[in-house]
Design a protein around this motif. Structure first.
Motif, PDB file in Angstrom:
ATOM      1  N   PHE A 276      48.405  39.274  38.517  1.00  0.00           N
ATOM      2  CA  PHE A 276      47.038  39.323  38.009  1.00  0.00           C
ATOM      3  C   PHE A 276      46.013  39.572  39.109  1.00  0.00           C
ATOM      4  O   PHE A 276      45.013  40.256  38.888  1.00  0.00           O
ATOM      5  CB  PHE A 276      46.711  38.033  37.251  1.00  0.00           C
ATOM      6  CG  PHE A 276      47.505  37.874  35.991  1.00  0.00           C
ATOM      7  CD1 PHE A 276      47.555  38.895  35.069  1.00  0.00           C
ATOM      8  CD2 PHE A 276      48.230  36.723  35.738  1.00  0.00           C
ATOM      9  CE1 PHE A 276      48.293  38.771  33.907  1.00  0.00           C
ATOM     10  CE2 PHE A 276      48.973  36.587  34.588  1.00  0.00           C
ATOM     11  CZ  PHE A 276      49.015  37.612  33.664  1.00  0.00           C
ATOM     12  N   THR A 277      46.247  39.044  40.311  1.00  0.00           N
ATOM     13  CA  THR A 277      45.305  39.331  41.404  1.00  0.00           C
ATOM     14  C   THR A 277      45.375  40.799  41.819  1.00  0.00           C
ATOM     15  O   THR A 277      44.345  41.452  42.041  1.00  0.00           O
ATOM     16  CB  THR A 277      45.587  38.443  42.616  1.00  0.00           C
ATOM     17  OG1 THR A 277      46.980  38.558  42.985  1.00  0.00           O
ATOM     18  CG2 THR A 277      45.280  36.990  42.308  1.00  0.00           C
ATOM     19  N   SER A 278      46.597  41.334  41.920  1.00  0.00           N
ATOM     20  CA  SER A 278      46.711  42.748  42.302  1.00  0.00           C
ATOM     21  C   SER A 278      46.194  43.656  41.194  1.00  0.00           C
ATOM     22  O   SER A 278      45.555  44.691  41.474  1.00  0.00           O
ATOM     23  CB  SER A 278      48.170  43.086  42.628  1.00  0.00           C
ATOM     24  OG  SER A 278      48.994  42.895  41.498  1.00  0.00           O
ATOM     25  N   LEU A 279      46.454  43.277  39.928  1.00  0.00           N
ATOM     26  CA  LEU A 279      45.953  44.099  38.829  1.00  0.00           C
ATOM     27  C   LEU A 279      44.426  44.074  38.782  1.00  0.00           C
ATOM     28  O   LEU A 279      43.790  45.114  38.547  1.00  0.00           O
ATOM     29  CB  LEU A 279      46.528  43.600  37.506  1.00  0.00           C
ATOM     30  CG  LEU A 279      46.157  44.434  36.276  1.00  0.00           C
ATOM     31  CD1 LEU A 279      46.662  45.857  36.424  1.00  0.00           C
ATOM     32  CD2 LEU A 279      46.695  43.788  35.006  1.00  0.00           C
ATOM     33  N   ALA A 280      43.831  42.894  39.011  1.00  0.00           N
ATOM     34  CA  ALA A 280      42.364  42.812  39.025  1.00  0.00           C
ATOM     35  C   ALA A 280      41.790  43.674  40.146  1.00  0.00           C
ATOM     36  O   ALA A 280      40.804  44.401  39.963  1.00  0.00           O
ATOM     37  CB  ALA A 280      41.924  41.360  39.184  1.00  0.00           C
ATOM     38  N   THR A 281      42.431  43.608  41.324  1.00  0.00           N
ATOM     39  CA  THR A 281      41.978  44.449  42.444  1.00  0.00           C
ATOM     40  C   THR A 281      42.093  45.933  42.098  1.00  0.00           C
ATOM     41  O   THR A 281      41.174  46.725  42.346  1.00  0.00           O
ATOM     42  CB  THR A 281      42.809  44.140  43.699  1.00  0.00           C
ATOM     43  OG1 THR A 281      42.713  42.748  44.004  1.00  0.00           O
ATOM     44  CG2 THR A 281      42.322  44.959  44.886  1.00  0.00           C
ATOM     45  N   ALA A 282      43.221  46.303  41.509  1.00  0.00           N
ATOM     46  CA  ALA A 282      43.425  47.704  41.149  1.00  0.00           C
ATOM     47  C   ALA A 282      42.424  48.162  40.095  1.00  0.00           C
ATOM     48  O   ALA A 282      41.928  49.295  40.143  1.00  0.00           O
ATOM     49  CB  ALA A 282      44.855  47.901  40.644  1.00  0.00           C
ATOM     50  N   MET A 283      42.107  47.289  39.120  1.00  0.00           N
ATOM     51  CA  MET A 283      41.135  47.649  38.088  1.00  0.00           C
ATOM     52  C   MET A 283      39.754  47.889  38.692  1.00  0.00           C
ATOM     53  O   MET A 283      39.040  48.826  38.305  1.00  0.00           O
ATOM     54  CB  MET A 283      41.062  46.551  37.034  1.00  0.00           C
ATOM     55  CG  MET A 283      42.260  46.503  36.111  1.00  0.00           C
ATOM     56  SD  MET A 283      42.293  47.925  35.010  1.00  0.00           S
ATOM     57  CE  MET A 283      43.652  47.495  33.943  1.00  0.00           C
ATOM     58  N   VAL A 284      39.363  47.034  39.637  1.00  0.00           N
ATOM     59  CA  VAL A 284      38.055  47.207  40.287  1.00  0.00           C
ATOM     60  C   VAL A 284      38.017  48.528  41.052  1.00  0.00           C
ATOM     61  O   VAL A 284      37.043  49.292  40.973  1.00  0.00           O
ATOM     62  CB  VAL A 284      37.759  46.019  41.219  1.00  0.00           C
ATOM     63  CG1 VAL A 284      36.513  46.300  42.059  1.00  0.00           C
ATOM     64  CG2 VAL A 284      37.576  44.743  40.420  1.00  0.00           C
ATOM     65  N   ILE A 285      39.089  48.812  41.784  1.00  0.00           N
ATOM     66  CA  ILE A 285      39.137  50.058  42.546  1.00  0.00           C
ATOM     67  C   ILE A 285      39.130  51.261  41.602  1.00  0.00           C
ATOM     68  O   ILE A 285      38.428  52.259  41.835  1.00  0.00           O
ATOM     69  CB  ILE A 285      40.388  50.082  43.440  1.00  0.00           C
ATOM     70  CG1 ILE A 285      40.317  48.932  44.455  1.00  0.00           C
ATOM     71  CG2 ILE A 285      40.512  51.415  44.156  1.00  0.00           C
ATOM     72  CD1 ILE A 285      41.606  48.738  45.225  1.00  0.00           C
TER      73      ILE A 285
END
Length: 689
Positions: A276-285
């Motif tokens: 979830f942390t990596s997915l949230a980061t990827a979504m923001v990017i």
């Protein structure tokens, strides 16, 4: 259904079935080795994604195939017939429930482009579907002697985590727009995914260092390089590796004594947090990249629109120049010869009256053409002011004198009033001020059938100059309030009905507003229906330091004794020009094109040249440059452009070619006399200040 769609659905359903079987076998093998606890169940998310992506009939066929595979596998590993059929029904029902909830909560498109949408999918779809199935599975497992609580928690954690990873990952894998901004080479992708697998393996080794912490920066790198899909695939790889190792570890890192359930929960928690942390980061990017792409697209659209607008403006300018030339060329003969004939003393009165009507009609047509050209200049910002010391009182009196004859013909009383120091010289463009006054006064006379038209000029002293306030009041029908708001807009008229009694282009007041605002002032109207109207404008002006520029009076001037070279390719224009110049006392030399003009300039000893611009063989611009290149007297003789093309671009081109000024067609005796008086009185061709 097209063949292409059919093959796509076949490939997708086959892929879902194969992936379901492989993930099911993987999870069930861990379950057997893990005392009946499924560490993670990935198959449910794969099948739920299949239900969402496939048509209903294809989805049912895929579910049937998945049920058959799981049922056969359960029989092979020795499960009773009832259990072998119950568990596939539960898992497939779980996937179907998740797909149904997803359509209700997230819509049919299922575009996971933000964390809020992913959060809705997880909280309102995955959690309820897996929780309900966990309760049903726990009830069934009690029939086989398993603990209700153990099965409930184990099923929920394993199935919820697996679906939370696989459902959004599967949806992202089939969406090409999710990798548009994160395209990388296959080599880089293999290296990153391999690094995730290796670090997942290292993180469970019994080393006295919190190795699992190293997964967080690695997953962040994956998110930056491969985007949301990369984060989802990386979490899936991590889940597979950790789930495989959790059941075979002899002891957890640090030597602590953990039960299998505790180890399972800890690694499930680690997988979920990383995902979830990596997915949230990827979504923001991805959102930032999407906004940049949108901004770039809008910038391209804006630039394309600007280019189209510039092209349209250029086309409009060329069209106006062409139309101006084509209209003014015949008008030059109409207006010019009418003026010449009106000066004859031997005309019978009926003929004089008819010529006067022709003269008025020509003047009206010329006003329409000038309005269109003036509005085009104002709208394009091509009007340049030429401030000079003027007497405001004289400007008002001149304007009233010009419209006096029109008012006399209608029997109107013209009145003029002054307030304040109206004779103090100020810096203004008197031609533009007079243009506004003439427009307002002409409108007032046109719309007033009886009574009076009054012009009031007030000069108000201010610390940094003078504020000039002009008011034109009439006793006409007035302007309704609903029409007053649009009077100063282009192509707008107070009465646009088919029964209107007054013509016009609807541009005059728009031009007045543009000129007033250009001079830093404002304009408006005050009116009541049936009680007349008052049009006013006010403009600021600086006090003039020099003397007031006085205009020469043609009536008082002596006949011009000058040799004028008239260059024009049109025979009618040459005849008219020669007639008008003869009336003004000039000796005329004629030339039909630029080549003849250059030759005549060398031999005729002319005092001034009137040069047409558009001519065959050699145009007026080229002829002017050739005459200037001769040197001597030819380099200093005043050359005045005389053309029907009066657009600013043409005037600028004439000046660049070496001409001194430009006068537009149609030829009017008064205007031509003013130009000749100005330039013949200045030897050397130096432009007047």
């Amino acid at each position: 259904m097209t063949a292409r769609t059919w093959y796509y659905n076949l490939a997708l359903s086959g892929g879902v079935a194969v992936a379901y079987g492989a993930s099911m076998a993987f999870s069930l093998s861990l379950t057997r080795e893990g005392a009946g606890i499924a560490t993670i169940w990935l198959a449910g998310g794969i099948l739920a994604a299949g239900f969402l992506l496939l048509p209903r009939r294809w989805g049912l066929a895929t579910a049937t195939a998945c049920f058959t595979v799981q049922f056969a596998y359960n029989l092979l590993v020795g499960n009773p017939l009832a259990a072998a059929a119950t568990f596939p029904a539960l898992t497939i029902g779980e996937a179907a429930a998740a797909a149904w909830l997803a359509r209700k909560v997230c819509g049919e498109t299922m575009r996971l482009t933000s964390m809020s949408r992913v959060a809705r999918l997880l909280l309102l779809v995955v959690a309820p579907a897996t929780a309900l199935t966990a309760i049903l599975a726990a009830d069934v497992f009690t029939l086989y002697g398993r603990s209700f609580n153990t099965v409930l928690s184990g099923w929920f954690y394993g199935h919820a985590l697996g679906m939370a990873i696989m459902l959004p990952a599967s949806l992202m894998v089939v969406r090409p727009d999710m990798v548009r901004d994160f395209r990388r080479t296959p080599f880089e992708q293999i290296c990153l995914y391999g690094l995730v697998a290796a670090m997942s393996f290292v993180s469970v080794l019994p080393i006295r260092f919190p190795m699992p912490l190293l997964l967080f920066p690695l997953m962040a790198l994956l998110a930056f390089r491969l985007g949301p899909r990369g984060a989802a695939v990386g979490a899936m790889i991590m889940a597979v590796v950790l789930s495989s190792l959790v059941v075979s570890l002899p002891s957890p890192p640090g030597g602590a004594t953990w039960s299998l359930a505790e180890r399972t929960r800890s690694f499930q928690f680690l997988i979920a947090i990383n995902f979830f942390t990596s997915l949230a980061t990827a979504m923001v990017i991805a959102d930032q990249k999407r906004m940049k792409r949108l901004w770039a697209r809008r910038t391209r659209i804006a630039r394309a629109a600007q280019a189209r607008a510039m092209a349209a403006g250029q086309a409009k300018t060329e069209f106006l120049a062409t139309m101006s030339h084509e209209i003014r060329t015949p008008m030059s003969s109409i207006v010019g010869f009418t003026e010449v004939l009106l000066k004859r003393e031997d005309l019978p009165e009926p003929a004089r009256r008819q010529l006067a009507l022709i003269d008025r009609a020509g003047a009206s047509l010329l006003t329409v053409v000038n309005d269109i050209l003036d509005f085009s200049k104002v709208e394009a910002g091509e009007v340049e002011l030429s401030p000079a010391p003027i007497n405001p009182r004289n400007v008002a009196q001149d304007a009233m004198a010009i419209v006096a004859e029109a008012a006399r013909r209608k029997g109107l009383d013209l009145q003029l009033g002054f307030i304040g120091p109206v004779e103090a010289p100020v810096m203004l463009d008197d031609l533009r001020v007079r243009q506004i006054l003439l427009n307002l006064l002409s409108n007032a006379i046109k719309f007033t059938d009886h009574g009076r038209v009054r012009l009031d000029l007030q000069a108000i002293e201010e610390p940094d100059g003078v504020l000039l306030r002009f008011r034109v009041t009439d006793t006409g029908p007035g302007v309704p309030s609903e029409q007053a708001a649009r009077l100063f807009k282009r192509f707008s008229q107070g009465d646009s009905s088919v029964s209107r009694t007054h013509g016009g282009t609807g541009l005059g007041l728009a031009i007045c507003r543009g000129l007033t605002e250009l001079m830093g002032g404002k304009i408006g109207v005050e009116s009541k229906p049936g009680a007349g109207a008052t049009f006013w404008f006010e403009i600021p002006a600086r006090r003039a330091a020099g003397p007031v520029r006085e205009a020469a009076s043609p009536e008082a001037a002596a006949p011009l004794a000058a040799r004028v070279l008239l260059v024009d390719d049109h025979p009618m224009n040459r005849e008219l020009g020669a007639t008008v110049l003869s009336l003004l006392g000039c000796e005329v030399i004629l030339a039909e094109n630029g080549e003849e003009a250059v030759a005549a300039a060398q031999t005729s000893g002319c005092d001034l040249i009137l040069m047409d611009v558009h001519m065959p063989r050699m145009d007026g611009l080229e002829a002017t440059r050739a005459i200037r290149a001769l040197g001597g007297v030819c380099a200093a003789v005043p050359i005045i452009a005389m053309s029907a093309d009066v657009m600013p671009e043409m005037e600028a081109a004439c000046l660049r070619a070496g001409m001194n000024a430009a006068v537009g067609k149609p030829i009017q005796i008064q205007a031509l006399h003013d130009v000749l008086t100005r330039w013949l009185g200045e030897p050397g061709g130096v432009a007047a200040a």
